[in-house]
Design a protein around this motif. Structure first.
Motif, PDB file in Angstrom:
ATOM      1  N   TYR A  83       4.270  -7.725  -1.780  1.00  0.00           N
ATOM      2  CA  TYR A  83       3.610  -6.428  -1.981  1.00  0.00           C
ATOM      3  C   TYR A  83       3.802  -5.533  -0.753  1.00  0.00           C
ATOM      4  O   TYR A  83       4.050  -4.328  -0.888  1.00  0.00           O
ATOM      5  CB  TYR A  83       2.121  -6.644  -2.247  1.00  0.00           C
ATOM      6  CG  TYR A  83       1.373  -5.352  -2.511  1.00  0.00           C
ATOM      7  CD1 TYR A  83       1.612  -4.605  -3.660  1.00  0.00           C
ATOM      8  CD2 TYR A  83       0.428  -4.873  -1.597  1.00  0.00           C
ATOM      9  CE1 TYR A  83       0.936  -3.421  -3.907  1.00  0.00           C
ATOM     10  CE2 TYR A  83      -0.252  -3.690  -1.834  1.00  0.00           C
ATOM     11  CZ  TYR A  83      -0.001  -2.967  -2.990  1.00  0.00           C
ATOM     12  OH  TYR A  83      -0.662  -1.787  -3.217  1.00  0.00           O
ATOM     13  N   LYS A  84       3.728  -6.126   0.421  1.00  0.00           N
ATOM     14  CA  LYS A  84       3.893  -5.354   1.654  1.00  0.00           C
ATOM     15  C   LYS A  84       5.283  -4.740   1.734  1.00  0.00           C
ATOM     16  O   LYS A  84       5.447  -3.605   2.204  1.00  0.00           O
ATOM     17  CB  LYS A  84       3.646  -6.251   2.863  1.00  0.00           C
ATOM     18  CG  LYS A  84       3.638  -5.516   4.194  1.00  0.00           C
ATOM     19  CD  LYS A  84       3.248  -6.442   5.331  1.00  0.00           C
ATOM     20  CE  LYS A  84       3.151  -5.679   6.645  1.00  0.00           C
ATOM     21  NZ  LYS A  84       2.723  -6.571   7.765  1.00  0.00           N
ATOM     22  N   SER A  85       6.295  -5.458   1.253  1.00  0.00           N
ATOM     23  CA  SER A  85       7.675  -4.966   1.304  1.00  0.00           C
ATOM     24  C   SER A  85       8.083  -4.254   0.012  1.00  0.00           C
ATOM     25  O   SER A  85       9.271  -3.991  -0.198  1.00  0.00           O
ATOM     26  CB  SER A  85       8.636  -6.118   1.574  1.00  0.00           C
ATOM     27  OG  SER A  85       8.531  -7.100   0.558  1.00  0.00           O
ATOM     28  N   SER A  86       7.101  -3.971  -0.869  1.00  0.00           N
ATOM     29  CA  SER A  86       7.318  -3.239  -2.135  1.00  0.00           C
ATOM     30  C   SER A  86       8.243  -3.966  -3.101  1.00  0.00           C
ATOM     31  O   SER A  86       8.901  -3.345  -3.936  1.00  0.00           O
ATOM     32  CB  SER A  86       7.866  -1.833  -1.845  1.00  0.00           C
ATOM     33  OG  SER A  86       6.942  -1.090  -1.084  1.00  0.00           O
ATOM     34  N   GLN A  87       8.292  -5.290  -3.027  1.00  0.00           N
ATOM     35  CA  GLN A  87       9.097  -6.057  -3.969  1.00  0.00           C
ATOM     36  C   GLN A  87       8.388  -6.203  -5.320  1.00  0.00           C
ATOM     37  O   GLN A  87       9.041  -6.463  -6.332  1.00  0.00           O
ATOM     38  CB  GLN A  87       9.402  -7.439  -3.390  1.00  0.00           C
ATOM     39  CG  GLN A  87      10.274  -7.424  -2.142  1.00  0.00           C
ATOM     40  CD  GLN A  87      10.536  -8.830  -1.625  1.00  0.00           C
ATOM     41  OE1 GLN A  87      10.992  -9.709  -2.348  1.00  0.00           O
ATOM     42  NE2 GLN A  87      10.239  -9.053  -0.349  1.00  0.00           N
ATOM     43  N   ILE A  88       7.048  -6.090  -5.318  1.00  0.00           N
ATOM     44  CA  ILE A  88       6.305  -6.136  -6.576  1.00  0.00           C
ATOM     45  C   ILE A  88       5.349  -4.947  -6.618  1.00  0.00           C
ATOM     46  O   ILE A  88       4.933  -4.427  -5.573  1.00  0.00           O
ATOM     47  CB  ILE A  88       5.518  -7.454  -6.738  1.00  0.00           C
ATOM     48  CG1 ILE A  88       4.529  -7.634  -5.578  1.00  0.00           C
ATOM     49  CG2 ILE A  88       6.432  -8.645  -6.852  1.00  0.00           C
ATOM     50  CD1 ILE A  88       3.590  -8.792  -5.784  1.00  0.00           C
ATOM     51  N   SER A  89       5.016  -4.515  -7.823  1.00  0.00           N
ATOM     52  CA  SER A  89       4.116  -3.374  -8.001  1.00  0.00           C
ATOM     53  C   SER A  89       2.663  -3.814  -7.888  1.00  0.00           C
ATOM     54  O   SER A  89       2.339  -5.001  -7.946  1.00  0.00           O
ATOM     55  CB  SER A  89       4.355  -2.737  -9.372  1.00  0.00           C
ATOM     56  OG  SER A  89       3.982  -3.648 -10.397  1.00  0.00           O
ATOM     57  N   PHE A  90       1.780  -2.832  -7.779  1.00  0.00           N
ATOM     58  CA  PHE A  90       0.351  -3.129  -7.731  1.00  0.00           C
ATOM     59  C   PHE A  90      -0.103  -3.760  -9.048  1.00  0.00           C
ATOM     60  O   PHE A  90      -0.935  -4.666  -9.056  1.00  0.00           O
ATOM     61  CB  PHE A  90      -0.438  -1.841  -7.468  1.00  0.00           C
ATOM     62  CG  PHE A  90      -1.929  -2.041  -7.435  1.00  0.00           C
ATOM     63  CD1 PHE A  90      -2.543  -2.606  -6.334  1.00  0.00           C
ATOM     64  CD2 PHE A  90      -2.707  -1.678  -8.530  1.00  0.00           C
ATOM     65  CE1 PHE A  90      -3.910  -2.811  -6.314  1.00  0.00           C
ATOM     66  CE2 PHE A  90      -4.075  -1.868  -8.520  1.00  0.00           C
ATOM     67  CZ  PHE A  90      -4.687  -2.439  -7.399  1.00  0.00           C
ATOM     68  N   GLU A  91       0.470  -3.294 -10.161  1.00  0.00           N
ATOM     69  CA  GLU A  91       0.107  -3.840 -11.469  1.00  0.00           C
ATOM     70  C   GLU A  91       0.505  -5.311 -11.577  1.00  0.00           C
ATOM     71  O   GLU A  91      -0.274  -6.143 -12.074  1.00  0.00           O
ATOM     72  CB  GLU A  91       0.776  -3.034 -12.586  1.00  0.00           C
ATOM     73  CG  GLU A  91       0.246  -1.619 -12.780  1.00  0.00           C
ATOM     74  CD  GLU A  91       0.707  -0.655 -11.688  1.00  0.00           C
ATOM     75  OE1 GLU A  91       0.060   0.389 -11.523  1.00  0.00           O
ATOM     76  OE2 GLU A  91       1.715  -0.972 -11.003  1.00  0.00           O
ATOM     77  N   LYS A  92       1.712  -5.636 -11.112  1.00  0.00           N
ATOM     78  CA  LYS A  92       2.173  -7.027 -11.153  1.00  0.00           C
ATOM     79  C   LYS A  92       1.325  -7.894 -10.228  1.00  0.00           C
ATOM     80  O   LYS A  92       0.974  -9.032 -10.572  1.00  0.00           O
ATOM     81  CB  LYS A  92       3.652  -7.091 -10.733  1.00  0.00           C
ATOM     82  CG  LYS A  92       4.245  -8.486 -10.763  1.00  0.00           C
ATOM     83  CD  LYS A  92       4.363  -9.018 -12.167  1.00  0.00           C
ATOM     84  CE  LYS A  92       5.096 -10.353 -12.183  1.00  0.00           C
ATOM     85  NZ  LYS A  92       5.161 -10.925 -13.547  1.00  0.00           N
ATOM     86  N   LEU A  93       0.987  -7.375  -9.069  1.00  0.00           N
ATOM     87  CA  LEU A  93       0.134  -8.091  -8.126  1.00  0.00           C
ATOM     88  C   LEU A  93      -1.231  -8.386  -8.751  1.00  0.00           C
ATOM     89  O   LEU A  93      -1.724  -9.520  -8.699  1.00  0.00           O
ATOM     90  CB  LEU A  93      -0.033  -7.266  -6.847  1.00  0.00           C
ATOM     91  CG  LEU A  93      -1.042  -7.792  -5.821  1.00  0.00           C
ATOM     92  CD1 LEU A  93      -0.569  -9.098  -5.227  1.00  0.00           C
ATOM     93  CD2 LEU A  93      -1.268  -6.743  -4.725  1.00  0.00           C
ATOM     94  N   THR A  94      -1.831  -7.356  -9.342  1.00  0.00           N
ATOM     95  CA  THR A  94      -3.149  -7.512  -9.961  1.00  0.00           C
ATOM     96  C   THR A  94      -3.107  -8.544 -11.086  1.00  0.00           C
ATOM     97  O   THR A  94      -3.998  -9.385 -11.215  1.00  0.00           O
ATOM     98  CB  THR A  94      -3.640  -6.160 -10.509  1.00  0.00           C
ATOM     99  OG1 THR A  94      -3.678  -5.208  -9.449  1.00  0.00           O
ATOM    100  CG2 THR A  94      -5.023  -6.291 -11.117  1.00  0.00           C
ATOM    101  N   GLN A  95      -2.064  -8.484 -11.884  1.00  0.00           N
ATOM    102  CA  GLN A  95      -1.920  -9.425 -12.997  1.00  0.00           C
ATOM    103  C   GLN A  95      -1.833 -10.857 -12.488  1.00  0.00           C
ATOM    104  O   GLN A  95      -2.467 -11.765 -13.042  1.00  0.00           O
ATOM    105  CB  GLN A  95      -0.671  -9.078 -13.809  1.00  0.00           C
ATOM    106  CG  GLN A  95      -0.459  -9.952 -15.032  1.00  0.00           C
ATOM    107  CD  GLN A  95       0.839  -9.602 -15.768  1.00  0.00           C
ATOM    108  OE1 GLN A  95       1.782  -9.079 -15.178  1.00  0.00           O
ATOM    109  NE2 GLN A  95       0.867  -9.895 -17.047  1.00  0.00           N
TER     110      GLN A  95
END
Length: 352
Positions: free
Chosen positions: A310-322
């Motif tokens: 998440y810090k390096s923008s490899q995944i979105s906030f939505e994917k992180l939350t899921q």
């Protein structure tokens, strides 16, 4: 025993192949091979329908890789076209094969799964004094092709469907070598019999359930074990009488030999349920359920990886939350309120 025929028209129907493609891409829509397939979707589906109708379909080459968690395993990924074919087949045959399964087998069945298996295991453990818990040694690499085909022919008589099933089984890539001798074998028998199903296939999951279906009925009906359940190759028998389970183990080992399988000598144990039992990543006690420590450590590593991604923008906030919500829901099946509070109050996700 009823055998089912005339399944082929349902399998090769265009609408079934379209449904298969939709199922095969779940969670994988934006992968390059799926995007390429969907770009020419109608052409690809017509092509699959044609090679099935003409019986010119041949499985492609598997891509293999090793995973280390939760234990070292060889994973085989079939080409995406083949995965669509697997779904088209399973859409039709799985509802038929499901009818022969006992209720208490929980892997790879719609509406079942690990958490429902955990609840049933907990119910049995808390109402029994003893448990015989067994694990089949190298299950997927040990599945015998000839025996599997025989078992499937007891359920299915449609020639074209059996041709496709055989093509998929025969197209399996080489798995981890397992050289085990059974009564009646000569020195070369284990080398001459083809064995092993690729773990990554939907068809392998389906066939693995059927391979042990007769064994499940043997335990329930011939051994008379009322409290029994299985999750893939991990199964457990419960009783208030220790000797019942001692006798059952000997009978189980003999029955599994007819399938050319052996239980793992170290992972198959008989003990009192009051000391706690490990099952599907949890440890079940008389009054509470805990997450197994190795699973918790693996989950913490996964959360740290999510922080980095998440810090390096490899995944979105939505994917992180899921991902976090999914893991949190998993933890709720244990008595883990303090654990979840400790983890989630200290968890910080920031962008670079």
């Amino acid at each position: 025993m009823k055998r089912y025929g005339n399944l082929w028209p349902q399998i090769i129907e265009f609408e079934n192949i379209l449904l298969a493609a939709r199922n095969a891409q779940k969670g994988k829509r934006f992968r390059d091979n799926v995007l390429a397939f969907n770009y020419n979707l109608e052409h690809e589906l017509n092509h699959i329908q044609h090679i099935l109708q003409t019986q010119t379909y041949r499985p492609g080459t598997y891509r293999t890789f090793q995973i280390r968690e939760p234990k070292p395993r060889l994973i085989s990924a079939a080409p995406y076209r083949d995965r669509v074919v697997h779904h088209a087949l399973c859409n039709v045959i799985m509802p038929i094969l499901e009818r022969s399964l006992i209720f208490d087998t929980y892997a790879n069945r719609l509406g079942f799964g690990t958490h429902r298996a955990l609840h049933r295991f907990t119910e049995f453990a808390r109402s029994s004094k003893y448990v015989l818990q067994c694990d089949i040694r190298k299950y997927f690499p040990s599945i015998d092709h000839k025996i599997l085909k025989t078992l499937l022919r007891r359920k299915i008589k449609c020639p074209e469907t059996l041709w496709l099933i055989d093509a998929i089984i025969d197209g399996s890539n080489d798995q981890e070598p397992v050289v085990t001798h059974f009564p009646g074998d000569d020195l070369l028998t284990p080398l001459e019999r083809r064995r092993g199903l690729p773990i990554g296939n939907l068809t392998s999951q389906c066939f693995a359930n059927i391979y042990l279906s007769g064994f499940d009925h043997f335990v329930k009906e011939q051994l008379g074990i009322k409290k029994y359940l299985r999750y893939v190759d991990d199964f457990a028998l419960f009783s208030d009488e220790k000797q019942v389970l001692v006798n059952a183990r000997a009978a189980i080992e003999a029955e599994l030999e007819t399938l050319r399988l052996r239980i793992h000598p170290m992972k198959s144990q008989l003990y009192k349920t009051e000391i706690g039992a490990n099952f599907v990543g949890f440890r079940v006690f008389a009054n509470h359920v805990r997450i197994r420590s190795e699973n918790l450590q693996r989950s913490r590593r996964r959360l740290r990886r999510l922080q980095r991604e998440y810090k390096s923008s490899q995944i979105s906030f939505e994917k992180l939350t899921q991902s976090i919500q999914s893991w949190g829901a998993h933890l709720k099946h244990a008595d883990s309120w303090h654990l979840r509070d400790d983890i989630f109050t200290t968890l910080v996700f920031t962008k670079a």
